[in-house]
Design a protein around this motif. Sequence first.
Motif, short mmCIF file in Angstrom:
data_model
loop_
_atom_site.label_atom_id
_atom_site.label_comp_id
_atom_site.label_asym_id
_atom_site.label_seq_id
_atom_site.Cartn_x
_atom_site.Cartn_y
_atom_site.Cartn_z
N VAL A 38 4.82 28.47 21.20
CA VAL A 38 5.27 27.16 20.51
C VAL A 38 6.54 26.57 21.03
N PRO A 39 6.68 25.46 21.10
CA PRO A 39 8.11 24.90 21.39
C PRO A 39 9.14 25.32 20.36
N ALA A 40 10.37 25.54 20.89
CA ALA A 40 11.54 26.21 20.23
C ALA A 40 11.75 24.98 18.82
N GLU A 41 11.53 23.82 19.20
CA GLU A 41 11.74 23.05 18.01
C GLU A 41 10.65 23.03 16.95
N VAL A 42 9.68 23.54 17.15
CA VAL A 42 8.63 24.01 16.17
C VAL A 42 8.90 25.22 15.43
N LYS A 43 9.44 26.02 16.19
CA LYS A 43 9.78 27.43 15.52
C LYS A 43 10.98 27.20 14.72
N SER A 44 12.01 26.39 14.85
CA SER A 44 13.24 26.24 14.10
C SER A 44 13.04 25.53 12.89
N ASP A 45 12.15 24.33 12.93
CA ASP A 45 11.75 23.64 11.74
C ASP A 45 10.83 24.18 10.55
N PRO A 46 11.00 24.45 9.39
CA PRO A 46 10.16 24.75 8.76
C PRO A 46 8.99 24.14 8.45
N GLY A 47 9.15 22.79 8.46
CA GLY A 47 8.03 21.77 8.07
C GLY A 47 7.25 21.75 9.26
N LEU A 48 7.49 21.63 10.66
CA LEU A 48 6.90 21.67 11.81
C LEU A 48 6.09 23.11 12.01
N ARG A 49 6.66 24.20 11.45
CA ARG A 49 6.10 25.49 11.46
C ARG A 49 4.83 25.59 10.45
N LYS A 50 5.09 25.01 9.23
CA LYS A 50 3.90 24.92 8.38
C LYS A 50 2.88 23.93 9.02
N ARG A 51 3.28 22.88 9.60
CA ARG A 51 2.45 21.79 10.13
C ARG A 51 1.40 22.60 11.18
N ALA A 52 2.23 23.40 12.09
CA ALA A 52 1.50 23.99 13.26
C ALA A 52 0.41 25.01 12.89
N ASN A 53 0.94 25.65 11.60
CA ASN A 53 -0.11 26.96 11.08
C ASN A 53 -1.13 26.22 10.40
N ASP A 54 -1.06 24.98 9.70
CA ASP A 54 -2.13 24.17 9.06
C ASP A 54 -3.09 23.87 10.19
N LEU A 55 -2.50 23.18 11.21
CA LEU A 55 -3.28 22.72 12.29
C LEU A 55 -4.30 23.68 12.86
N VAL A 56 -3.67 24.76 13.38
CA VAL A 56 -4.43 25.89 13.83
C VAL A 56 -5.43 26.66 12.69
N ALA A 57 -4.96 26.65 11.64
CA ALA A 57 -6.13 27.16 10.77
C ALA A 57 -7.47 26.10 10.68
N PHE A 58 -7.00 24.97 10.34
CA PHE A 58 -8.01 24.03 10.01
C PHE A 58 -8.93 23.80 11.47
N TRP A 59 -8.53 23.46 12.47
CA TRP A 59 -9.31 23.42 13.55
C TRP A 59 -9.95 24.67 14.22
N SER A 60 -9.27 25.67 14.09
CA SER A 60 -10.05 27.09 14.61
C SER A 60 -10.95 27.20 13.76
N THR A 61 -10.92 26.94 12.60
CA THR A 61 -11.96 27.22 11.43
C THR A 61 -12.99 26.23 11.67
N GLY A 62 -12.85 24.90 11.95
CA GLY A 62 -13.93 24.16 12.49
C GLY A 62 -14.61 24.70 13.79
N ALA A 63 -13.83 25.01 14.83
CA ALA A 63 -14.40 25.60 16.02
C ALA A 63 -15.15 26.96 15.62
N ALA A 64 -14.69 27.72 14.97
CA ALA A 64 -15.61 29.06 14.66
C ALA A 64 -16.79 28.51 13.97
N VAL A 65 -17.03 27.69 13.17
CA VAL A 65 -18.24 27.31 12.25
C VAL A 65 -19.18 26.65 13.34
#
Length: 121
Positions: A38-65
């Motif tokens: 992931v981009p360094a800006e996302v790694k360094s910002d806690p808010g963006l890091r949480k947003r990235a985790n939420d995005l991957v969790a939500f959309w990957s769960t949908g794709a798995a189903v």
Amino acid sequence: MAYIFIFGCFLLLGIATSLGAVTGYRGKVCDRSDGYDVPAEVKSDPGLRKRANDLVAFWSTGAAVLSVAPLVPVGTVIVSGGERTVGTWGFVVLALYGLAVVIVAVYPFERIKSLGRSVER
């Protein structure tokens, strides 16, 4: 033989997207060893890091189903021993459905890239 290949592809897609969802739920998307690049800006910002985790969790769960859904009809054709078949249009629908599942699975990673770009502005 084609049915077994299609079944295996959707099964593999379901497993891969499930692993992505687990990575997102554990909050490890930005970890280089466990997560993804992931981009360094996302790694360094806690808010963006949480947003990235939420995005991957939500959309990957949908794709798995979504990737598990075709296993039932394709598995029924395999188990029937040749009594049932899928026509040409059925294969076209399965291919388009598989493409849609892949698009859903890839979306969060493209969105994470744009999160990194939005910080640069």
